[in-house]
Design a protein around this motif. Structure first.
Motif, mmCIF file in Angstrom:
data_model
loop_
_atom_site.group_PDB
_atom_site.id
_atom_site.type_symbol
_atom_site.label_atom_id
_atom_site.label_comp_id
_atom_site.label_asym_id
_atom_site.label_seq_id
_atom_site.Cartn_x
_atom_site.Cartn_y
_atom_site.Cartn_z
ATOM 1 N N LEU A 46 0.787 -1.300 -0.067
ATOM 2 C CA LEU A 46 0.017 -0.032 0.034
ATOM 3 C C LEU A 46 0.996 1.097 0.158
ATOM 4 C CD1 LEU A 46 -2.526 1.642 0.527
ATOM 5 C CD2 LEU A 46 -2.321 1.225 2.848
ATOM 6 N N TYR A 51 -14.476 -6.671 4.442
ATOM 7 C CA TYR A 51 -13.114 -7.173 4.024
ATOM 8 C C TYR A 51 -13.253 -7.707 2.779
ATOM 9 C CZ TYR A 51 -11.287 -6.184 8.770
ATOM 10 O OH TYR A 51 -10.877 -5.607 9.793
ATOM 11 N N SER A 92 -11.224 -8.124 -1.483
ATOM 12 C CA SER A 92 -10.180 -7.692 -2.515
ATOM 13 C C SER A 92 -10.950 -7.417 -3.727
ATOM 14 C CB SER A 92 -9.213 -8.898 -2.812
ATOM 15 O OG SER A 92 -8.254 -8.621 -3.742
ATOM 16 N N THR A 119 -9.844 4.064 6.361
ATOM 17 C CA THR A 119 -10.036 2.530 5.427
ATOM 18 C C THR A 119 -8.751 1.839 6.302
ATOM 19 O OG1 THR A 119 -10.720 3.477 3.315
ATOM 20 C CG2 THR A 119 -9.764 1.528 3.459
ATOM 21 N N TRP A 151 -6.235 -1.564 5.470
ATOM 22 C CA TRP A 151 -5.679 -2.525 4.715
ATOM 23 C C TRP A 151 -5.023 -3.520 5.332
ATOM 24 C CZ3 TRP A 151 -6.201 2.553 3.118
ATOM 25 C CH2 TRP A 151 -6.921 2.522 2.049
ATOM 26 N N GLN A 178 -2.501 -5.527 9.787
ATOM 27 C CA GLN A 178 -3.326 -4.105 9.270
ATOM 28 C C GLN A 178 -2.426 -2.881 9.383
ATOM 29 O OE1 GLN A 178 -6.908 -3.981 11.397
ATOM 30 N NE2 GLN A 178 -7.757 -5.713 10.424
ATOM 31 N N ARG A 205 -4.352 1.433 8.956
ATOM 32 C CA ARG A 205 -5.334 2.123 9.095
ATOM 33 C C ARG A 205 -5.078 3.614 8.572
ATOM 34 N NH1 ARG A 205 -10.356 1.926 13.329
ATOM 35 N NH2 ARG A 205 -11.462 3.922 12.880
ATOM 36 N N TRP A 222 -2.832 0.384 -3.949
ATOM 37 C CA TRP A 222 -2.491 -0.900 -3.083
ATOM 38 C C TRP A 222 -2.777 -1.910 -4.362
ATOM 39 C CZ3 TRP A 222 -6.986 1.832 -2.877
ATOM 40 C CH2 TRP A 222 -8.205 1.145 -3.078
ATOM 41 N N THR A 247 -3.580 -8.163 -0.925
ATOM 42 C CA THR A 247 -4.073 -7.291 0.497
ATOM 43 C C THR A 247 -5.609 -7.553 0.542
ATOM 44 O OG1 THR A 247 -4.509 -5.441 -1.005
ATOM 45 C CG2 THR A 247 -2.311 -5.416 -0.034
ATOM 46 N N HIS A 302 -9.113 -4.826 1.945
ATOM 47 C CA HIS A 302 -9.305 -3.606 2.623
ATOM 48 C C HIS A 302 -10.603 -3.604 3.246
ATOM 49 C CE1 HIS A 302 -9.979 -3.012 -1.686
ATOM 50 N NE2 HIS A 302 -10.920 -2.341 -1.253
ATOM 51 N N TYR A 303 -10.924 -2.728 4.008
ATOM 52 C CA TYR A 303 -12.481 -2.442 4.732
ATOM 53 C C TYR A 303 -12.579 -0.828 4.754
ATOM 54 C CZ TYR A 303 -15.954 -2.968 8.502
ATOM 55 O OH TYR A 303 -17.059 -3.153 9.181
#
Length: 299
Positions: free
Chosen positions: A59, A113, A115, A141, A143, A255, A257, A268, A273, A275-276
């Motif tokens: 990232l 979560y 991809s 966010t 990752w 993670q 943030r 990224w 990875t 992400h959320y």
């Protein structure tokens, strides 16, 4: 040169015209890139150094990059061909850019979560997300380094995953946004696809846990790889395993943030990875533009 949070490294491969700094954001994933102007096209050395940084850190975050939509498209295209998403709304002048974020009436739904586009036969190599507007508080966010998630599984679990195939599907996540007619047409255009549960990163060789709770629906060959007594054993054991694998993305040790500011860009590697996008700011607005770079078939 080794980079530490206290003393970021300066990357100057070859005859780089404008060196940039790399400051790690966590021990396992993420780096902020400084001293670079993304309004200007990348030269070959900058491109090579950024791609190397992406492979290492997974990232990359760029602050204070006031670029246009056209410049974002050109920047992302430097790393590969861009997709046009079949569901999300597009920028009116650049269909390669999807517009993300709800409004004061409709919250965003990216808080799971995932991809990006793992439901494609050729999932994305990477995504480049630019913040247009965000709340002063909230809307971060997360990752996750999914190579680290796989590496830190118990050895017996890692061995049990070898050869397993997961099914990824567009409709469970996006079907509620569609009419019945749209669901039928999207199903015809984008049938479920199968990818290995553990993929090998095509550039680094890392082994990556490649299932996500947004798009992975089941395992195609669980019963071939596991002894079961009865049918319900097979189904419950498969579900238990998938739930266990989904939960690996939620481990904080894997993670980083990111707190957004306008004109922040996050780039990224979707191959390694998840992400959320945290939905804690509604009814405030968060508006983003995302370009997604086409990748290759996971192996």
């Amino acid at each position: 040169m080794h980079a530490t949070p206290e003393s970021p490294a300066i990357v100057s491969p070859g005859a780089l015209k404008t060196s940039f700094s790399i400051e790690p954001m966590s021990p396992v994933i993420g780096a902020e890139i400084g001293n670079i102007d993304l309004t200007q096209p990348l030269d070959d050395d900058q491109y090579a150094a950024l791609r190397a940084a992406l492979l290492k850190h997974k990232l990359l975050v760029f602050r204070d990059q006031d670029i246009s939509a056209a410049q974002q498209v050109a920047l992302a295209q430097r790393f590969g061909e861009l997709e046009v998403h079949p569901v999300f709304p597009h920028h009116p002048d650049h269909p390669e850019l999807v517009m993300l974020g709800g409004d004061s009436k409709i919250p965003g739904r990216e808080n799971i979560y995932h991809s990006d586009v793992s439901w494609r036969a050729l999932p994305s190599m990477g995504s480049m997300l630019r913040c247009i507007e965000c709340p002063k508080v909230g809307g971060d966010t997360i990752w996750v380094n999914m190579a680290e998630a796989f590496a830190r599984l118990p050895e017996a679990t890692r061995n049990a995953l070898e050869g397993l195939i997961a099914v990824h599907d567009l409709l469970p996540a996006f079907g509620t946004r569609m009419t019945p007619e749209e669901r039928e047409s999207r199903r015809a255009a984008f049938p479920p696809v199968m990818h290995p549960v553990v993929r090998t990163h095509p550039e680094t060789g890392e082994r990556v846990l490649y299932v996500n709770e947004a798009f992975t629906t089941h395992l195609a060959n669980f019963i071939e790889k596991n002894e079961v007594r009865f049918g319900f054993d097979f189904r419950l054991a498969e579900m238990d395993l998938l739930q266990h694998l989904y939960r690996q993305a939620a481990v904080p040790e894997y993670q980083v943030r990111l707190k957004w500011r306008p004109n922040t860009i996050a780039f990224w590697d979707n191959r390694s990875t998840q992400h959320y996008a945290i939905q804690d700011y509604f009814p405030a607005r968060r508006r983003m533009l995302r370009a997604t770079i086409i990748g290759d078939a996971p192996v």
